[in-house]
Design a protein around this motif. Structure first.
Motif, PDB file in Angstrom:
ATOM      1  N   ALA A  90       6.816  -2.462  56.201  1.00  0.00           N
ATOM      2  CA  ALA A  90       7.767  -2.477  57.316  1.00  0.00           C
ATOM      3  C   ALA A  90       8.545  -1.160  57.371  1.00  0.00           C
ATOM      4  CB  ALA A  90       8.728  -3.655  57.188  1.00  0.00           C
ATOM      5  N   SER A  91       8.894  -0.619  56.209  1.00  0.00           N
ATOM      6  CA  SER A  91       9.606   0.667  56.170  1.00  0.00           C
ATOM      7  C   SER A  91       8.716   1.796  56.668  1.00  0.00           C
ATOM      8  CB  SER A  91      10.091   0.971  54.751  1.00  0.00           C
ATOM      9  OG  SER A  91      11.076   0.056  54.353  1.00  0.00           O
ATOM     10  N   VAL A  92       7.450   1.763  56.290  1.00  0.00           N
ATOM     11  CA  VAL A  92       6.505   2.782  56.767  1.00  0.00           C
ATOM     12  C   VAL A  92       6.374   2.692  58.286  1.00  0.00           C
ATOM     13  CG1 VAL A  92       4.111   3.606  56.666  1.00  0.00           C
ATOM     14  CG2 VAL A  92       5.249   2.819  54.589  1.00  0.00           C
ATOM     15  N   THR A  93       6.336   1.472  58.799  1.00  0.00           N
ATOM     16  CA  THR A  93       6.243   1.273  60.249  1.00  0.00           C
ATOM     17  C   THR A  93       7.478   1.832  60.944  1.00  0.00           C
ATOM     18  OG1 THR A  93       4.900  -0.704  59.928  1.00  0.00           O
ATOM     19  CG2 THR A  93       5.981  -0.465  62.065  1.00  0.00           C
ATOM     20  N   LYS A  94       8.658   1.588  60.378  1.00  0.00           N
ATOM     21  CA  LYS A  94       9.888   2.133  60.964  1.00  0.00           C
ATOM     22  C   LYS A  94       9.849   3.658  60.967  1.00  0.00           C
ATOM     23  CE  LYS A  94      13.254  -1.515  60.202  1.00  0.00           C
ATOM     24  NZ  LYS A  94      14.569  -1.834  59.628  1.00  0.00           N
ATOM     25  N   LEU A  95       9.399   4.241  59.874  1.00  0.00           N
ATOM     26  CA  LEU A  95       9.282   5.702  59.808  1.00  0.00           C
ATOM     27  C   LEU A  95       8.321   6.194  60.890  1.00  0.00           C
ATOM     28  CD1 LEU A  95       9.038   6.136  55.927  1.00  0.00           C
ATOM     29  CD2 LEU A  95      10.922   6.932  57.369  1.00  0.00           C
TER      30      LEU A  95
ATOM     31  N   LYS B 122      -0.664   7.150  55.040  1.00  0.00           N
ATOM     32  CA  LYS B 122       0.561   6.346  55.020  1.00  0.00           C
ATOM     33  C   LYS B 122       0.503   5.280  53.940  1.00  0.00           C
ATOM     34  CE  LYS B 122       1.702   7.104  59.869  1.00  0.00           C
ATOM     35  NZ  LYS B 122       1.837   6.498  61.187  1.00  0.00           N
ATOM     36  N   LYS B 123      -0.674   4.708  53.716  1.00  0.00           N
ATOM     37  CA  LYS B 123      -0.787   3.675  52.687  1.00  0.00           C
ATOM     38  C   LYS B 123      -0.579   4.273  51.292  1.00  0.00           C
ATOM     39  CE  LYS B 123      -5.819   3.832  52.279  1.00  0.00           C
ATOM     40  NZ  LYS B 123      -7.063   3.087  52.406  1.00  0.00           N
ATOM     41  N   ASP B 124      -0.954   5.547  51.105  1.00  0.00           N
ATOM     42  CA  ASP B 124      -0.699   6.219  49.832  1.00  0.00           C
ATOM     43  C   ASP B 124       0.799   6.404  49.622  1.00  0.00           C
ATOM     44  OD1 ASP B 124      -3.484   6.512  49.466  1.00  0.00           O
ATOM     45  OD2 ASP B 124      -3.477   8.416  50.554  1.00  0.00           O
ATOM     46  N   LEU B 125       1.490   6.801  50.678  1.00  0.00           N
ATOM     47  CA  LEU B 125       2.936   6.967  50.607  1.00  0.00           C
ATOM     48  C   LEU B 125       3.599   5.632  50.282  1.00  0.00           C
ATOM     49  CD1 LEU B 125       5.554   8.616  51.042  1.00  0.00           C
ATOM     50  CD2 LEU B 125       5.441   7.924  53.447  1.00  0.00           C
TER      51      LEU B 125
ATOM     52  N   GLU C 126      12.333   5.180  63.673  1.00  0.00           N
ATOM     53  CA  GLU C 126      13.513   4.322  63.585  1.00  0.00           C
ATOM     54  C   GLU C 126      14.286   4.622  62.308  1.00  0.00           C
ATOM     55  OE1 GLU C 126      12.120   0.292  63.872  1.00  0.00           O
ATOM     56  OE2 GLU C 126      11.317   0.591  65.886  1.00  0.00           O
ATOM     57  N   ASN C 127      15.525   4.148  62.258  1.00  0.00           N
ATOM     58  CA  ASN C 127      16.356   4.361  61.082  1.00  0.00           C
ATOM     59  C   ASN C 127      15.876   3.500  59.919  1.00  0.00           C
ATOM     60  OD1 ASN C 127      18.029   6.113  62.476  1.00  0.00           O
ATOM     61  ND2 ASN C 127      19.447   4.505  63.077  1.00  0.00           N
ATOM     62  N   VAL C 128      15.888   4.077  58.735  1.00  0.00           N
ATOM     63  CA  VAL C 128      15.599   3.350  57.502  1.00  0.00           C
ATOM     64  C   VAL C 128      16.760   3.591  56.541  1.00  0.00           C
ATOM     65  CG1 VAL C 128      13.078   3.451  57.736  1.00  0.00           C
ATOM     66  CG2 VAL C 128      14.269   5.269  56.531  1.00  0.00           C
ATOM     67  N   SER C 129      16.819   2.813  55.497  1.00  0.00           N
ATOM     68  CA  SER C 129      17.925   2.936  54.549  1.00  0.00           C
ATOM     69  C   SER C 129      17.813   4.224  53.740  1.00  0.00           C
ATOM     70  CB  SER C 129      17.958   1.734  53.615  1.00  0.00           C
ATOM     71  OG  SER C 129      16.874   1.794  52.707  1.00  0.00           O
TER      72      SER C 129
END
Length: 74
Positions: A31-36, A19-22, A40-43
């Protein structure tokens, strides 16, 4: 509708990425990685950055799952 990112995690496994590579390759916030991770919804901007980093299409990383309360009537 619920959003599933299971396809995204499969791609990361196939590419031997963490995930850190992504997060670094896509230049997205943690925060976006955490939502994924939580489904959860992301933009759309975040999804586009992920697709560019992984060289794939949105349909390759996101799946919409109908919920119990979703009606088929439009």
């Amino acid at each position: 509708m619920e959003v599933s990112y299971k396809k995204l995690w499969k791609i990361l496994i196939d590419k031997e990425m963490k995930k850190k590579d992504l997060q670094a390759d896509a230049a997205i916030s943690w925060a976006s990685v955490t939502k994924l991770s939580k489904g959860e919804n992301v933009s759309m901007e975040v999804l586009i950055k992920v697709c560019k980093a992984l060289e794939c299409d949105i349909g390759d990383i996101v799946e919409l799952i109908p919920g119990e309360n979703d009606s088929t009537e439009g």
